[in-house]
Structure formats: structure tokens, C-alpha cells
Write an enzyme that holds these catalytic residues in place. Structure first.
Site, PDB file in Angstrom:
ATOM      1  N   GLU A   1       4.290   3.945   8.093  1.00  0.00           N
ATOM      2  CA  GLU A   1       4.749   5.322   7.834  1.00  0.00           C
ATOM      3  C   GLU A   1       3.569   6.305   7.875  1.00  0.00           C
ATOM      4  O   GLU A   1       3.708   7.428   8.365  1.00  0.00           O
ATOM      5  CB  GLU A   1       5.488   5.370   6.493  1.00  0.00           C
ATOM      6  CG  GLU A   1       6.838   4.642   6.535  1.00  0.00           C
ATOM      7  CD  GLU A   1       7.505   4.611   5.185  1.00  0.00           C
ATOM      8  OE1 GLU A   1       8.584   5.231   5.062  1.00  0.00           O
ATOM      9  OE2 GLU A   1       6.953   3.987   4.249  1.00  0.00           O
TER      10      GLU A   1
ATOM     11  N   GLU B   1      10.436  -3.304   4.372  1.00  0.00           N
ATOM     12  CA  GLU B   1      10.911  -2.917   3.034  1.00  0.00           C
ATOM     13  C   GLU B   1      12.245  -3.581   2.687  1.00  0.00           C
ATOM     14  O   GLU B   1      12.479  -3.961   1.547  1.00  0.00           O
ATOM     15  CB  GLU B   1      11.084  -1.391   2.961  1.00  0.00           C
ATOM     16  CG  GLU B   1       9.782  -0.613   2.842  1.00  0.00           C
ATOM     17  CD  GLU B   1       9.115  -0.331   4.171  1.00  0.00           C
ATOM     18  OE1 GLU B   1       8.194   0.498   4.208  1.00  0.00           O
ATOM     19  OE2 GLU B   1       9.489  -0.964   5.191  1.00  0.00           O
TER      20      GLU B   1
HETATM   21  N1  T1G Z   1       1.155  -4.873  -2.238  1.00  0.00           N
HETATM   22  C1  T1G Z   1       0.448  -5.614  -3.138  1.00  0.00           C
HETATM   23  N2  T1G Z   1      -0.101  -6.846  -2.875  1.00  0.00           N
HETATM   24  C2  T1G Z   1       0.081  -7.312  -1.641  1.00  0.00           C
HETATM   25  C3  T1G Z   1       0.823  -6.614  -0.648  1.00  0.00           C
HETATM   26  C4  T1G Z   1       1.352  -5.323  -0.989  1.00  0.00           C
HETATM   27  N3  T1G Z   1       2.048  -4.587  -0.108  1.00  0.00           N
HETATM   28  N4  T1G Z   1       0.842  -7.369   0.478  1.00  0.00           N
HETATM   29  C5  T1G Z   1       0.141  -8.488   0.186  1.00  0.00           C
HETATM   30  N5  T1G Z   1      -0.306  -8.464  -1.063  1.00  0.00           N
HETATM   31  C6  T1G Z   1      -1.135  -9.481  -1.731  1.00  0.00           C
HETATM   32  C7  T1G Z   1      -0.423 -10.831  -1.875  1.00  0.00           C
HETATM   33  O1  T1G Z   1       0.352 -10.891  -3.031  1.00  0.00           O
HETATM   34  C8  T1G Z   1      -1.605 -11.793  -1.928  1.00  0.00           C
HETATM   35  O2  T1G Z   1      -2.127 -11.733  -3.221  1.00  0.00           O
HETATM   36  C9  T1G Z   1      -2.600 -11.143  -0.976  1.00  0.00           C
HETATM   37  O3  T1G Z   1      -2.235  -9.759  -0.888  1.00  0.00           O
HETATM   38  C10 T1G Z   1      -2.579 -11.738   0.412  1.00  0.00           C
HETATM   39  O4  T1G Z   1      -1.244 -11.719   0.878  1.00  0.00           O
HETATM   40  C11 T1G Z   1       6.928   3.383   0.673  1.00  0.00           C
HETATM   41  C12 T1G Z   1       8.136   1.076  -0.255  1.00  0.00           C
HETATM   42  C13 T1G Z   1       0.533  -8.373   4.875  1.00  0.00           C
HETATM   43  C14 T1G Z   1       1.704 -10.021   6.255  1.00  0.00           C
HETATM   44  O5  T1G Z   1       6.343  -5.767   2.541  1.00  0.00           O
HETATM   45  O6  T1G Z   1       4.035  -9.362   4.257  1.00  0.00           O
HETATM   46  O7  T1G Z   1       5.533   0.011   1.822  1.00  0.00           O
HETATM   47  O8  T1G Z   1      -1.648 -14.044  -3.898  1.00  0.00           O
HETATM   48  O9  T1G Z   1      -0.959 -14.213   0.963  1.00  0.00           O
HETATM   49  O10 T1G Z   1      -0.168 -14.464   4.529  1.00  0.00           O
HETATM   50  O11 T1G Z   1       8.085   2.614   2.449  1.00  0.00           O
HETATM   51  O12 T1G Z   1       1.135 -10.159   2.626  1.00  0.00           O
HETATM   52  O13 T1G Z   1      -3.879 -13.434  -3.048  1.00  0.00           O
HETATM   53  O14 T1G Z   1      -3.125 -12.567  -5.281  1.00  0.00           O
HETATM   54  O15 T1G Z   1       0.789 -12.669   1.899  1.00  0.00           O
HETATM   55  O16 T1G Z   1      -2.075 -13.033   5.389  1.00  0.00           O
HETATM   56  C15 T1G Z   1       5.955  -3.090   2.504  1.00  0.00           C
HETATM   57  C16 T1G Z   1       3.982  -7.362   2.313  1.00  0.00           C
HETATM   58  C17 T1G Z   1       5.708  -2.751   1.075  1.00  0.00           C
HETATM   59  C18 T1G Z   1       4.181  -6.320   3.356  1.00  0.00           C
HETATM   60  C19 T1G Z   1      -0.311 -10.697   4.921  1.00  0.00           C
HETATM   61  N6  T1G Z   1       4.985  -4.075   2.938  1.00  0.00           N
HETATM   62  N7  T1G Z   1       2.878  -8.260   2.640  1.00  0.00           N
HETATM   63  O17 T1G Z   1       0.140 -12.010   4.839  1.00  0.00           O
HETATM   64  O18 T1G Z   1      -1.459 -12.888   3.021  1.00  0.00           O
HETATM   65  S1  T1G Z   1       6.929  -1.621   0.476  1.00  0.00           S
HETATM   66  C20 T1G Z   1       5.261  -5.364   2.903  1.00  0.00           C
HETATM   67  C21 T1G Z   1       3.024  -9.211   3.589  1.00  0.00           C
HETATM   68  C22 T1G Z   1       6.510  -0.119   1.187  1.00  0.00           C
HETATM   69  C23 T1G Z   1       7.081   2.256   1.591  1.00  0.00           C
HETATM   70  C24 T1G Z   1       7.491   0.981   0.988  1.00  0.00           C
HETATM   71  C25 T1G Z   1       1.869 -10.150   3.780  1.00  0.00           C
HETATM   72  C26 T1G Z   1       0.952  -9.757   4.961  1.00  0.00           C
HETATM   73  P1  T1G Z   1      -2.736 -13.010  -3.890  1.00  0.00           P
HETATM   74  P2  T1G Z   1      -0.630 -12.956   1.676  1.00  0.00           P
HETATM   75  P3  T1G Z   1      -0.933 -13.193   4.514  1.00  0.00           P
END
Ligand code: T1G
Length: 697
Positions: free
Chosen positions: A105, A125
Site C-alpha cells: 500500500e 490481509e
Molecule cells: N508484523 C509483525 N511481525 C512480523 C510480521 C508483521 N507483519 N511479519 C513477520 N513478522 C515476524 C514473524 O512473526 C517472525 O517473528 C519474523 O517476523 C520472521 O517471520 C494496513 C492491516 C514476510 C513472508 O500478512 O507472511 O499490512 O517468530 O518467520 O518465513 O493493510 O513473515 O522470528 O519472532 O514468517 O521469511 C500484512 C506477514 C499485515 C505478512 C516472511 N502482512 N508476514 O516469511 O519469516 S496486515 C502480512 C509473512 C497489513 C494493512 C494491513 C512472512 C513473510 P519471530 P517469518 P519468513
């Protein structure tokens, strides 16, 4: 700007650099840093363009999910993105790794987008029970075709760099791997060409033809299976096509606020973090996993061949052993076929398949060929005698330090380990069928299993792109032990008066992909039958034992594979229809046992099903078979079709209240005191007013 964002200016190009490892999530500090960086850049008269770039392995991967549920703090993401979009000079998003959610975004708010090869773009999301709440649903359909935008938002699946370029989501794929340099070079070209800011919000919104809208609505509703976020996503996209941009943003925000407060989103965020927490094992934290490159598989049946394919697809070398040449050839053929299917599904190139079969896979009938293996996984018939023979021979031929693993679904791993001179090297690797598709892997830890062998099981799971859950040794480990218990509750309901078809309808309505009777038919009723026969001599005489499923098996009705089970399968395995003869068999058993059938409604079916699942799960945690309640949730979500938007049985139980579950169990206890005995852990937590979640930390 704080220390997570910094600004540099180079000959008129301002670079705003975010550095918030591990995934550059848009935490409050990052949002404030970005705002301040942008303002500082724009307040500098020398600035002719701004490049937004991230350090580390990825562009911004979204809002900081950990901040959901906390008091929101300004700057809010939608406002920050509007400020980016309003910038009087071109703003370029320079991306690498992942540009997801709020990260994409931000890029949509920028005026131009460049990316290096291998970048993935998505709005996931919906998989968190949310929708893109910072303008994504309004800007994306203004930049790319509406149908593609709708599918990206309702499905949440990312697209790769080439797809993004052809959709018009990005302007260029950089020739180097240096996203920042690509962004700065592109900015210089724009300035040289006198290009102005190009604001997505000012573009007309692309439209969906009525037929397209109808098709996407049906698709979305079907895939949602009771979840609300996917349809809310579609509503927001429709608002983009019908409302002025500003109004559309307000509509999106309102829908987002409803979703972020929902149980569904809390459940999905719980599942997100739980799947990352299960891999954190106290015993394995400080040990190095053993190197695994060469894998042996014993047995080329459905599971063995699937395990071999899963290993081959993740680049491991595989030797598969069968009892004779004919069986080995059959196994090689099914491995070859599964790899063909992977090519058809676009998961593998045809050339890669040829290379794998030529260099990384072979069959044998000679166990000595396992001598160089780093790991051997046994996937033979579920009998202790057969396991004894296999592990005794593996113990003789495998090199010291090799890991010996069993794919047993139920049997005692400690007894299997005791068959060898190296119980410390024995673990359980319980795959789920089809093994190259199902994400769950139970890593079963025996009494003498060495910590580095456990760590190796988890490292292997990560390599196979599986979610591994640590399980202790008991009959059925975590998943199958809980399954066999709630299956008894389901059979008990039918004997008491419910129709198996009503049970399946109620539970698919609850969100399960398939009801328990349809699942039984799919897996094969003979598997449950064999297991019931295996356990018959241990069965307590006080246990109520429904026999109708045994009757079906005695008639050779094993489900889809025999064209008939609880359902009749018209054309082979296709459409299923209820079988009136099943109802007759059940009625006959009731009559023989003097049971007067009573009506058990949908709500009651679900309460009994969940009470039995949660009760046995509480015992599994209480007995230390599962480390934490979240381990049970991850197991049931990834191996047993539990609806993800309910977060798993333990999270679900916390949502409706443990005292409520306990009350149900006590109520059912009056009907069947033997089966419905409350688990001590459940009683204790309910009495203390605590939740299962309180045990997850
Ligand atoms: N927020 C906080 N922590 C996050 C995070 C996030 N968005 N994404 C990953 N982590 C942490 C995760 O818990 C782990 O922590 C570490 O980072 C490594 O992640 C307004 C409302 C990016 C593809 O849904 O899909 O934006 O366990 O083990 O396999 O519209 O993480 O080490 O303590 O998964 O390499 C939308 C979520 C949010 C993406 C990487 N975004 N993340 O995968 O590593 S909502 C998502 C992922 C939003 C807006 C809205 C995956 C990754 P720890 P990992 P990975």
C-alpha cells in the site's frame, strides 16, 4: 526520524531508508520515521525526487501485526500514504524480497514502482481476517485490471515480479539486485524526462463486468467457507468502482475497523504467530541440527512415495527401498507421476523433473544402499513386527550419526527406538497424506532422542516447507489421539439419534472443509477399522462402542475407494449422496441396544464435537505430549482441516470460555459418565478463571 528510518540526499535524489529487521514491519516508530523522513526531504528545495527503500532481506512486509489490538498511534498508515501520494515531486518505491500488505500500500501511494527480480507482491490481509486498510482496495483497481485486483485482495496470494510488471503494478524490473540503486537510477530518468507525480488515487477506477463480478463473488464465497473477511474485501473493491476515491477510502476504513475487532481476525492472527512459535523449542534452541543431504525412504506406498517427492522437491537426494524389484518399479512410477503433477501445477519445470529423476532419485531392494544416508525415514505397514525388522536392519547398515525416523501414525516410538543400539538417533517424523502436499509434520520425540536429532527434524521440516510440531510419545501422538477421541463423540451422537449426514452438515457449517463421515470415506474406513481392531483388547468394558462403521467395513464398504461407505459415490469418486442403508444399519444397532433415538440439533452437534476435541486436547497438553495449547491448534489447523478462521480448538475454547466447555462436558457426563470425564487441566484453568492462551508463553 528515530533510528529505524534515515534520509540521505544525493544530487537531488532523497533516499528514505527503512531498517526494521526482520521484515521491515510498519511499526509506529517506522511510520513516524517515514513521515518525518518524507517531510524533511520535501522541505529541502534541492529534492527533485524521493526514493523509498528498505534495508535487509525485504521491502516492507506489512503493518506490524503485533500492534493490532493495541491503542492505535498516529501517524496512521492511511494518512502517511496520502502524504506520500500528495508529494509535489515523484516518489519511487524501490522494492526487493516481499512487498506485502501495508508495504504494498505504501508502494501504491508512491507515484512509481521499481523492483528487482524475485520480488513478491501481495495483499495477504484476508489471511489475517482483515482487508488492506490503507488504501489498497481503492488504489489497486485503479492501477491494474479490476478482476486481477479483486482476486489479489480476496485471495491474498502474492504475485511475482513478472506478473506484477504485466499487470501494470510496477513500472520496471531492475537489471541488478540492488533495489536502491535501481530506484535512484529510475528517479534520475524521471527527472530527466520531466515526469510529474502520477497519483493512483486520481486515476479512474477500472471496472468489473457484471459476469466477472458474479463469478468472483461466487468464487470468494465458496473459498471463504464461513469466514467474513473475503466478502468484506470484495465489498471494498466494489466501493472503489462505485464511489469517489475519498468516499471509497472511508468505506474501506469502516470495513477494516469492523474486521480488526472481530474474533475471526484475532483467531487468524493467533494462527499466524502460533505457526511461528511452534518451531521455538527450548531443547533445540542451543544445538545445531545435523546436516541432511542424502535421505533414505523405506517403503514406496502412498506415504513413502509422497515423502520421497517432498524431499526431492526441496533439493534432497533420495534412495527409496522396496521389498522386491516389482514393488520398487511401482514406487518409482508413482514418484515419477507425482513429479509430473508438480510440473502440471507449475511447481516444477519439466527439465528439473528430468534432472531430479536422473541424478537425485533411485530405488533399491538392498538396505546396504542406505549406508551413506544422513537420514532414513521408514514408511512401511503399521505393525510392530515389520517395524522391528526394518529398524534392526537399519541399525546394522546406517552410518554412525545417521538419523533413523519412523513415519508411524500411532505406534510406540520408544519401543521402536529400543529395537536399535542408538535410540538417541531415533525420532518420529509423522507426515500426513498426501505427504508432499500436507503442511503438517509431527516430530515425535522419544525418551532418549538426542536434542540435535530433534533440531534436525525441525530443520528438515523448514526445508520441506512444512510446519513442524513437537509431539511426545503416546498412542496417536497429538493429532490422531485427539482425532480418535472426538471421532468417538461423533459416533456416539449418531448412535444416540443424530444422522451422520446431519453431523457432516453441521460441522461443514461450522467451517470444516469436510464432515467426519465424508473424511472417513476419503481416507478409507478400513484404516479406522484396523485401528479399532488393534485397540479392541485394551477397550474398557464401560466404553460405549458403536458398531455401525464395523458393519459397513464387513460389507466391504470402505468409502470412496470402494464406491460406497457412509455415502454412495455415483460416478466412481465424484458426487456423494447419503446412503439410506447406512441409516438402516444404524437404526438396527440402536434397536438391538435398546436405544431410543433422540433429536440432536446442529448447535448440540457442534458443542459435543468441540467439547470432546478440547477435552482430549487438554489431556494431551496436561500429559506433556504437546508443549503448549498453541501446538495443538497448529496441529489441528494444518493436519485435520480445523477452520483456520476459528484459530484452532484451544483458541476457540478460550473465545467461548473454558467454563462453558466444562459445563457442556458435565452436562454430557450424565449421558455417558465414562466418556465425558473432564480433563484435570481444563478443570483447573476454568476454576482459576484462566485461558489456554495463558499457557502459551
Ligand atoms: N508484523 C509483525 N511481525 C512480523 C510480521 C508483521 N507483519 N511479519 C513477520 N513478522 C515476524 C514473524 O512473526 C517472525 O517473528 C519474523 O517476523 C520472521 O517471520 C494496513 C492491516 C514476510 C513472508 O500478512 O507472511 O499490512 O517468530 O518467520 O518465513 O493493510 O513473515 O522470528 O519472532 O514468517 O521469511 C500484512 C506477514 C499485515 C505478512 C516472511 N502482512 N508476514 O516469511 O519469516 S496486515 C502480512 C509473512 C497489513 C494493512 C494491513 C512472512 C513473510 P519471530 P517469518 P519468513
Amino acid at each position: 526520524m528515530g533510528n529505524l528510518v534515515n534520509l540521505t540526499l544525493d544530487d537531488g535524489i532523497a533516499v528514505v531508508r527503512v531498517d526494521n529487521p526482520p521484515v521491515n514491519a510498519l511499526s509506529h516508530a517506522v511510520r513516524a520515521g517515514l513521515r518525518d523522513g518524507l517531510r524533511a526531504a520535501l522541505n529541502n528545495p534541492q529534492t527533485s525526487a524521493v526514493v523509498i527503500f528498505c534495508a535487509g532481506r525485504s521491502f516492507v512486509s506489512g503493518a506490524d501485526i503485533r500492534e493490532f489490538g493495541q491503542r492505535p498511534q498516529a501517524p496512521f498508515l492511511p494518512d502517511l500514504i496520502s502524504e506520500i501520494e500528495a508529494a509535489p515531486v515523484p516518489v519511487i518505491a524501490a522494492m526487493h524480497g516481499n512487498a506485502l500488505g501495508g508495504g504494498l500500500e505504501v508502494a501504491l501511494g508512491a507515484h512509481y514502482r521499481v523492483a528487482v527480480k524475485g520480488t513478491r507482491f501481495g495483499l495477504p490481509e484476508v489471511s489475517l481476517g482483515l482487508l488492506p486498510g490503507a488504501g489498497g482496495t481503492q488504489r489497486l483497481p485503479r492501477l491494474i485490471p479490476a478482476a486481477d485486483a479483486a482476486r489479489l485482495i480476496t485471495g491474498g496470494k502474492p504475485v511475482d515480479t513478472h506478473a506484477a510488471l504485466s499487470l501494470g503494478l510496477i513500472d520496471r524490473i531492475g537489471s541488478s539486485n540492488d533495489a536502491c540503486a535501481e530506484g535512484v537510477a529510475f528517479a534520475r530518468e524521471l527527472i530527466a524526462a520531466g515526469k510529474e507525480p502520477r497519483r493512483a488515487g486520481s486515476l479512474p477506477c477500472n471496472r468489473l463486468e457484471p459476469a466477472e463480478l458474479e463469478a468472483i463473488t461466487a468464487e470468494t464465497a465458496k473459498a471463504a467457507r464461513g469466514a467474513t473477511a473475503p466478502l468484506a474485501c470484495l465489498e471494498a473493491v466494489k466501493a472503489a468502482m462505485t464511489l469517489p476515491f475519498g468516499e471509497g477510502l472511508k468505506k474501506e476504513r469502516a470495513l477494516f475497523q469492523d474486521l480488526v475487532a472481530s474474533d475471526e481476525s484475532k483467531a487468524l492472527i493467533h494462527a499466524f504467530f502460533a505457526e511461528r512459535q511452534v518451531g521455538k523449542l527450548p531443547e533445540a534452541e542451543s544445538v545445531e541440527p545435523r546436516a541432511i543431504r542424502r535421505v533414505g525412504v523405506v517403503g514406496g506406498g502412498t506415504m513413502g512415495a509422497g515423502i520421497a517427492v517432498s524431499a526431492l522437491l526441496s533439493g534432497l537426494d533420495v534412495t527409496l527401498a522396496e521389498r522386491d524389484e516389482a514393488a520398487a518399479a511401482k514406487a518409482a512410477a508413482s514418484v515419477g507421476q507425482m513429479l509430473c503433477n508438480a510440473v502440471d501445477r507449475g511447481k516444477l519445470a519439466g527439465t528439473q523433473r528430468e534432472a531430479i529423476l536422473a541424478a537425485s532419485f533411485r530405488t533399491t531392494t538392498c538396505f546396504e544402499d542406505f549406508a551413506p544416508a544422513d537420514l532414513v525415514i521408514e514408511a512401511v505397514f503399521e505393525s510392530m513386527d515389520v517395524k522391528k525388522d526394518v529398524f534392526t536392519r537399519l541399525d546394522q547398515v546406517c552410518r554412525p550419526g545417521a538419523i533413523l525416523a519412523s513415519n508411524t501414525s500411532y505406534l510406540d516410538l520408544n519401543a521402536i527406538a529400543a529395537m536399535t543400539s542408538r535410540p538417541q538417533d531415533v525420532i518420529g517424523l509423522h507426515f500426513f497424506s498426501p505427504a508432499h502436499v500436507m503442511r503438517l509434520l509431527e516430530v515425535v520425540v522419544g525418551a532418549e532422542t538426542a536434542p540435535d536429532a530433534v533440531a534436525s527434524g525441525f530443520a528438515l521440516a523448514k526445508r520441506l516447507k512444512k510446519v513442524a510440531v513437537r509431539a511426545g510419545v503416546c498412542d496417536g501422538f497429538i493429532g490422531n489421539r485427539i482425532l480418535s477421541h472426538y471421532s468417538k463423540a461423533v459416533y456416539g451422537m449418531v448412535l444416540a439419534g443424530a444422522s451422520p449426514y446431519a453431523v457432516d452438515r453441521a460441522l461443514t457449517g461450522f467451517g470444516l472443509a469436510m464432515g467426519p463421515f465424508a473424511v472417513g470415506d476419503l481416507a478409507g474406513l478400513d484404516i479406522g477399522w484396523a485401528n479399532r481392531k488393534r485397540l479392541a483388547r485394551y477397550r474398557d468394558p464401560r466404553e460405549l462402542y458403536p458398531e455401525f462403521a464395523d458393519r459397513l467395513c464387513e460389507l466391504g464398504r470402505f468409502g470412496r475407494k470402494s464406491g460406497r461407505g457412509f455415502y454412495i459415490y455415483e460416478d466412481g469418486a465424484g458426487r456423494a449422496r447419503p446412503d439410506p442403508e447406512v441409516e438402516e444399519i444404524i437404526a438396527a444397532e440402536r434397536a438391538a441396544k435398546g436405544i431410543t433415538p433422540r433429536s440432536i440439533g446442529e448447535k448440540d452437534i457442534i458443542s459435543r464435537y468441540m467439547a470432546a476435541m478440547v477435552n482430549e486436547a487438554a489431556r494431551v497438553v496436561g500429559d506433556g505430549i504437546a508443549l503448549r495449547p498453541l501446538d495443538v491448534d497448529v496441529t489441528l489447523l494444518n493436519g485435520y482441516g480445523f477452520p483456520r478462521w476459528r484459530g484452532g480448538p484451544m483458541h476457540f475454547a478460550d473465545t467461548i470460555g473454558l467454563d462453558r466447555i466444562l459445563q457442556d462436558i458435565c452436562r454430557f457426563h450424565e449421558e455417558d459418565p465414562f466418556f465425558w470425564q473432564p480433563a484435570p487441566l481444563l478443570e483447573r484453568l476454568a476454576a482459576e478463571g484462566r485461558t489456554f492462551a495463558s499457557l502459551n508463553t
